[in-house]
Design a protein around this motif. Sequence first.
Motif, short mmCIF file in Angstrom:
data_model
loop_
_atom_site.label_atom_id
_atom_site.label_comp_id
_atom_site.label_asym_id
_atom_site.label_seq_id
_atom_site.Cartn_x
_atom_site.Cartn_y
_atom_site.Cartn_z
N PRO A 1 53.80 -14.47 5.87
CA PRO A 1 53.57 -13.14 5.30
C PRO A 1 52.40 -12.41 5.97
O PRO A 1 51.41 -13.03 6.35
N ILE A 2 52.56 -11.11 6.10
CA ILE A 2 51.49 -10.22 6.55
C ILE A 2 51.08 -9.44 5.31
O ILE A 2 51.87 -8.69 4.75
N GLU A 3 49.85 -9.66 4.86
CA GLU A 3 49.40 -9.03 3.63
C GLU A 3 48.69 -7.72 3.91
O GLU A 3 47.98 -7.57 4.90
N GLY A 4 48.87 -6.78 2.99
CA GLY A 4 48.16 -5.51 3.06
C GLY A 4 46.80 -5.63 2.38
O GLY A 4 46.43 -6.69 1.87
N HIS A 5 46.06 -4.54 2.35
CA HIS A 5 44.73 -4.53 1.75
C HIS A 5 44.76 -4.84 0.26
O HIS A 5 43.79 -5.33 -0.29
N GLY B 1 55.14 -7.24 5.34
CA GLY B 1 55.78 -7.69 6.55
C GLY B 1 55.66 -9.20 6.70
O GLY B 1 54.90 -9.85 5.97
N TRP B 2 56.43 -9.73 7.64
CA TRP B 2 56.45 -11.16 7.90
C TRP B 2 56.58 -11.38 9.40
O TRP B 2 57.30 -10.64 10.08
N ALA B 3 55.89 -12.38 9.92
CA ALA B 3 55.89 -12.64 11.36
C ALA B 3 56.39 -14.05 11.63
O ALA B 3 56.20 -14.97 10.83
N LEU B 4 57.03 -14.21 12.79
CA LEU B 4 57.57 -15.49 13.22
C LEU B 4 57.36 -15.62 14.72
O LEU B 4 57.63 -14.67 15.47
N GLU B 5 56.84 -16.77 15.16
CA GLU B 5 56.72 -17.05 16.58
C GLU B 5 57.74 -18.11 16.95
O GLU B 5 57.89 -19.11 16.24
N LEU B 6 58.44 -17.89 18.04
CA LEU B 6 59.46 -18.83 18.51
C LEU B 6 59.05 -19.33 19.89
O LEU B 6 58.60 -18.54 20.74
N ASP B 7 59.23 -20.64 20.14
CA ASP B 7 58.83 -21.17 21.43
C ASP B 7 59.99 -21.74 22.24
O ASP B 7 59.79 -22.20 23.35
#
Length: 151
Positions: free
Chosen positions: A36-40, A46-52
């Motif tokens: 999760p990407i949290e606001g103030h 939003g949500w982020a994902l890293e793929l390798d």
Amino acid sequence: MSRDAEVIVLARWSDEVMQPLTQDDPERTWRGRFVPIEGHHGYEFGWALELDKWHHRRGLLKHLESLAWPNPHAVQVLLRDQDDDCFGLWMFQEGRLVEVTIPRTERFHQPAPPASDYDPDPDPGVLLRTDQGRPLPVQTPEALRDTRPPW
């Protein structure tokens, strides 16, 4: 084969929809979990994902399309493959996530493999800025591109 990529999902009021995607699930065709990407004010916007690995992304867009979004027209998916100059933008159109053209960018595609029994190219095409004054690759004609999604 390694192929780094990042995915960001922006979707207001979608905590319930995204919550299962914040957990690992070996049954999914894609691998990983969103963070999760949290606001103030402490809520997630939003949500982020890293793929390798390139094979860890298979079916991700189709999975996101299948979710019961409270407001699908507000969903934005940002994807950046390791060779892209910037993130590409995918939005819902007629129930499908499709790439939206960003001014001063172009996605350059490789030709399709010789037979459809090959896996889709792990490279979804490279998204390049066209306003940088550098030579750009030759674009593959649309009829010769692999239409199977790598995502």
